[in-house]
Design an enzyme around this catalytic site. Sequence first.
Site, PDB file in Angstrom:
ATOM      1  N   ARG A 178       0.840  -1.207   0.000  1.00 44.92           N
ATOM      2  CA  ARG A 178       0.000   0.000   0.000  1.00 44.92           C
ATOM      3  C   ARG A 178       0.869   1.249   0.000  1.00 44.92           C
ATOM      4  NH1 ARG A 178      -4.643  -0.017   4.328  1.00 44.92           N
ATOM      5  NH2 ARG A 178      -5.355   1.714   3.019  1.00 44.92           N
ATOM      6  N   CYS A 231      -1.363   6.205   8.953  1.00 41.34           N
ATOM      7  CA  CYS A 231      -1.613   4.881   8.378  1.00 41.34           C
ATOM      8  C   CYS A 231      -2.737   5.041   7.377  1.00 41.34           C
ATOM      9  CB  CYS A 231      -1.945   3.872   9.475  1.00 41.34           C
ATOM     10  SG  CYS A 231      -3.314   4.371  10.541  1.00 41.34           S
TER      11      CYS A 231
END
Length: 276
Positions: A178, A231
């Site tokens: 990611r 995050c």
Amino acid sequence: MKNIVSVDWLYSWLDDEGVIPVDCRFYLNNKDQGQEEYHDAHIPGAHYADLEKNLSGPVRDRGGRHPLPDLDQFVSFLESMGVDETKTVVAYDAQNTAMAARLWWMLKYLGHEKVYVLDGGFQAWEKKNYPLTEKLPDVEKTTFKPDIQEDMVADLDEVREATDKEDIVLIDARDEARYLGKSEPIDVKAGHIPGARNRFFMDNIEQGTWKSTDQLKERFEAEDKPVINYCGSGVTACVNVLALDEIGKKSKLYVGSWSDWSSYDEHAVKTEPNEK
């Protein structure tokens, strides 16, 4: 370790009314499962904290997928569990501290020092064959007086400024795929905030339990400047905040995280690794 307690420690204090376990199990792919598991079996005396009902507020156009809840409501939730300045809170989950660290961070943000995460989580408790129960805890409502620690939060403007500064480190807690934009199952853009380093939150854990202080120091030795953590939605980054705190490094949380950053068309996105 100053933010982490063992299952043996919690078991030894289980009958102490001053210690409040909080079950934070939550699954993004099945949002009722954590609470169902709690009702099936939990650590005696534990209350349940739902990531999206208790530890997050309503999702809006901006602010990310897990914004902070209304703080008055969150304080009322703490009071309903019997939490006040005299109580020790021990948060646990079954997700490598991801959800428990969010509660840990939120209590620290409200100025509550006596909060810990359970090393190894629910799995470690089960492995020891320590008692479990379906019984909901009795509670005497308390009064919780927050002392907001504003310096624990980085707002969007601060993050924007950090992308152009050499004296601030941005840390991305998501997995490498990611971070590099090779995979993005949730948010509208793939990649990371310009200048961010990748420190996957699960690499603080080894075989289900926390790495030693020395291992954490080695892991974060390059972070010798003020740190802003993020995050996907401001949850797993709390694990890195905790890890940094373990080794004496205070850091901030960008609560909106990638889900907020990527919602702005004008924001730059990077897909190559960075170690500035």
